[in-house]
Write a protein that holds these residues in place. Structure first.
Motif, PDB file in Angstrom:
ATOM      1  N   LEU A  68     -53.516 -13.919-105.631  1.00 23.76           N
ATOM      2  CA  LEU A  68     -52.352 -13.441-105.184  1.00 23.76           C
ATOM      3  C   LEU A  68     -52.246 -12.096-104.254  1.00 23.76           C
ATOM      4  O   LEU A  68     -52.855 -11.113-104.923  1.00 23.76           O
ATOM      5  N   LEU A  69     -51.678 -12.127-103.227  1.00 23.74           N
ATOM      6  CA  LEU A  69     -51.570 -10.913-102.420  1.00 23.74           C
ATOM      7  C   LEU A  69     -50.155 -10.726-102.094  1.00 23.74           C
ATOM      8  O   LEU A  69     -49.269 -11.591-102.192  1.00 23.74           O
ATOM      9  N   ILE A  70     -49.596  -9.359-102.192  1.00 21.34           N
ATOM     10  CA  ILE A  70     -48.313  -9.131-101.931  1.00 21.34           C
ATOM     11  C   ILE A  70     -48.060  -8.569-100.568  1.00 21.34           C
ATOM     12  O   ILE A  70     -48.820  -7.624-100.214  1.00 21.34           O
ATOM     13  N   ASN A  71     -47.294  -9.203 -99.996  1.00 23.16           N
ATOM     14  CA  ASN A  71     -46.673  -8.683 -98.602  1.00 23.16           C
ATOM     15  C   ASN A  71     -46.120  -7.292 -98.653  1.00 23.16           C
ATOM     16  O   ASN A  71     -45.064  -6.894 -99.258  1.00 23.16           O
ATOM     17  N   ASP A  72     -46.535  -6.336 -97.817  1.00 18.65           N
ATOM     18  CA  ASP A  72     -45.794  -5.099 -97.735  1.00 18.65           C
ATOM     19  C   ASP A  72     -45.990  -3.930 -98.611  1.00 18.65           C
ATOM     20  O   ASP A  72     -45.851  -2.858 -98.298  1.00 18.65           O
ATOM     21  N   ARG A  73     -45.940  -4.467 -99.978  1.00 16.94           N
ATOM     22  CA  ARG A  73     -45.834  -3.433-101.008  1.00 16.94           C
ATOM     23  C   ARG A  73     -47.014  -3.183-101.930  1.00 16.94           C
ATOM     24  O   ARG A  73     -47.160  -3.945-102.690  1.00 16.94           O
ATOM     25  N   VAL A  74     -47.506  -2.323-101.671  1.00 18.86           N
ATOM     26  CA  VAL A  74     -48.804  -1.773-102.779  1.00 18.86           C
ATOM     27  C   VAL A  74     -48.460  -1.625-104.150  1.00 18.86           C
ATOM     28  O   VAL A  74     -48.953  -2.029-104.911  1.00 18.86           O
ATOM     29  N   ASP A  75     -47.173  -0.906-104.128  1.00 17.57           N
ATOM     30  CA  ASP A  75     -46.463  -0.734-105.661  1.00 17.57           C
ATOM     31  C   ASP A  75     -46.490  -1.968-106.129  1.00 17.57           C
ATOM     32  O   ASP A  75     -46.422  -1.906-107.643  1.00 17.57           O
ATOM     33  N   ILE A  76     -45.874  -2.880-105.416  1.00  6.64           N
ATOM     34  CA  ILE A  76     -45.628  -4.331-106.570  1.00  6.64           C
ATOM     35  C   ILE A  76     -46.971  -4.888-106.643  1.00  6.64           C
ATOM     36  O   ILE A  76     -47.209  -5.454-107.905  1.00  6.64           O
ATOM     37  N   ALA A  77     -48.045  -4.765-105.898  1.00  6.81           N
ATOM     38  CA  ALA A  77     -49.278  -5.441-106.187  1.00  6.81           C
ATOM     39  C   ALA A  77     -49.684  -4.743-107.357  1.00  6.81           C
ATOM     40  O   ALA A  77     -50.320  -5.380-108.291  1.00  6.81           O
ATOM     41  N   LEU A  78     -49.745  -3.168-107.525  1.00  5.32           N
ATOM     42  CA  LEU A  78     -50.292  -2.616-108.759  1.00  5.32           C
ATOM     43  C   LEU A  78     -49.568  -2.835-109.915  1.00  5.32           C
ATOM     44  O   LEU A  78     -50.311  -3.075-110.939  1.00  5.32           O
ATOM     45  N   ALA A  79     -48.149  -3.102-109.771  1.00  9.45           N
ATOM     46  CA  ALA A  79     -47.263  -3.404-111.043  1.00  9.45           C
ATOM     47  C   ALA A  79     -47.887  -4.702-111.622  1.00  9.45           C
ATOM     48  O   ALA A  79     -47.531  -4.555-112.978  1.00  9.45           O
ATOM     49  N   VAL A  80     -48.160  -5.650-110.854  1.00 12.58           N
ATOM     50  CA  VAL A  80     -48.295  -6.923-111.576  1.00 12.58           C
ATOM     51  C   VAL A  80     -49.861  -7.168-111.310  1.00 12.58           C
ATOM     52  O   VAL A  80     -50.315  -8.142-111.980  1.00 12.58           O
ATOM     53  N   GLY A  81     -50.622  -6.250-111.081  1.00 13.29           N
ATOM     54  CA  GLY A  81     -52.091  -6.692-111.103  1.00 13.29           C
ATOM     55  C   GLY A  81     -52.547  -7.517-109.903  1.00 13.29           C
ATOM     56  O   GLY A  81     -53.565  -8.374-110.368  1.00 13.29           O
ATOM     57  N   ALA A  82     -51.912  -7.768-108.918  1.00 16.54           N
ATOM     58  CA  ALA A  82     -52.225  -8.882-108.084  1.00 16.54           C
ATOM     59  C   ALA A  82     -53.621  -8.366-107.452  1.00 16.54           C
ATOM     60  O   ALA A  82     -54.190  -7.235-107.712  1.00 16.54           O
ATOM     61  N   GLU A  83     -54.202  -9.384-106.735  1.00 21.50           N
ATOM     62  CA  GLU A  83     -55.663  -9.308-106.126  1.00 21.50           C
ATOM     63  C   GLU A  83     -55.839  -8.381-105.059  1.00 21.50           C
ATOM     64  O   GLU A  83     -56.599  -8.085-104.550  1.00 21.50           O
TER      65      GLU A  83
END
Ligand code: TZP
Ligand code: MG
Length: 223
Positions: A68-83
Motif C-alpha cells: 500500500l502506497l499513500i499519495n502525497d502524504r509521507v506523514d500518513i504513510a508513517l502513521a499507518v506503516g504503509a509500504e
C-alpha cells in the motif's frame, strides 16, 4: 523484493466514482481480482479520515500480500506503516521523503517529461508514474497527454535505467493492450498500468481487475 507494478490500483473516493460504496470493500474486491499494488489517493479528506482509511486499507492489502502506497502524504504513510508513498512534482521532495521513511520503503514519482523522469531516476525513485496517457474525467488539471507515442519517446530516453514504470490516465479494458504494446521502446517498456475509474468505478471491481489482469498477461511482448 521487486515490486509487481503490472496492475496498479489508484483509489478515488469521489461520489461519481465510488457511488456510495465502501472504499475498503471495493479495494478488497479488486485485490481478489488480481491487483498487484494499491495507492490510496484522497485529495479531499481531512487528516483524521486519511489515517483511519489508510489504516483500514492497509489491513486489507496486507491480507493479500500487496503493498500500500499513500499519495502525497509521507506523514500518513508513517502513521499507518504503509509500504511507501507516491509523490507528484509539487509534493515533498524525494530526498526529504527518503530520509523520513523507513529503509526499504517504496517511493514512486509522477513524471510527464524526460527531464522529470531523469531527475526522479537520479534521485533514486523506485518507479515512475508516467502520464497522463489519455484525457480522463478523473483528473482534469493535467498539463499534457503523452499517448502511447509520447510514452514510448520518454521510455526510450530513459532506457539505460532499470527504474519501474507505470502509465496512468484514461486506461480501460479496450485500450490497455494497445497502451502496453505501443508504448514499448526497443530497450524499455512499461512495467504496468495504473487504473482508477475502470476498476474503482466498475460495477464489479473484482471482474474488472480480473479482466485487466488477463489482458495484461496476454499482451504481445509484455514481459
Ligand atoms: N494522474 C494522471 S491521470 C490520473 C492521475 C491520478 C487519473 C487517472 O484516472 P483514470 O480513471 O484511470 O483515467
Ligand atoms: Mg501529489
Amino acid at each position: 523484493m521487486p515490486v509487481d507494478l503490472s496492475l496498479y490500483l489508484v483509489t478515488d473516493s469521489t461520489p461519481a466514482i465510488l457511488k456510495g460504496r465502501d472504499l475498503c470493500t471495493v479495494v478488497e474486491e479488486a485485490l481478489k481480482g488480481g491487483v498487484t499494488i494499491v495507492q490510496y489517493r484522497d485529495k479531499t479528506s481531512d487528516t483524521g479520515v486519511l489515517i483511519a482509511t489508510a489504516s483500514k486499507l492497509h489491513q486489507v492489502t496486507q491480507k493479500y500480500g500487496v503493498p500500500l502506497l499513500i499519495n502525497d502524504r509521507v506523514d500518513i504513510a508513517l502513521a499507518v506503516g504503509a509500504e511507501g508513498v507516491h509523490l507528484g512534482q509539487d509534493d515533498m521532495v524525494f530526498e526529504a521523503a527518503k530520509k523520513l521513511l523507513p529503509k526499504g520503503s517504496i517511493i514512486g514519482i509522477s513524471t510527464s517529461t524526460v527531464e522529470e523522469a531523469k531527475k526522479a531516476i537520479a534521485d533514486g525513485a523506485d518507479y515512475l508514474g508516467i502520464g497522463a496517457m489519455f484525457a480522463t474525467p478523473t483528473k482534469t488539471n493535467t498539463k499534457s497527454f503523452l499517448g502511447p507515442a509520447g510514452t514510448q519517446a520518454l521510455l526510450s530516453a530513459i532506457s539505460d535505467s532499470s527504474v519501474g514504470t507505470v502509465s496512468i490516465g484514461g486506461i480501460n479494458h479496450s485500450n490497455v493492450q494497445r497502451v502496453l504494446y505501443q508504448s514499448k521502446s526497443p530497450a524499455k517498456g512499461l512495467d504496468g498500468v495504473a487504473i482508477v475509474s475502470a476498476i474503482i468505478g466498475a460495477e464489479d471491481p473484482k471482474a474488472s481487475a480480473e479482466k485487466f489482469s488477463n489482458l495484461i498477461k496476454n499482451t504481445p511482448l509484455f514481459a
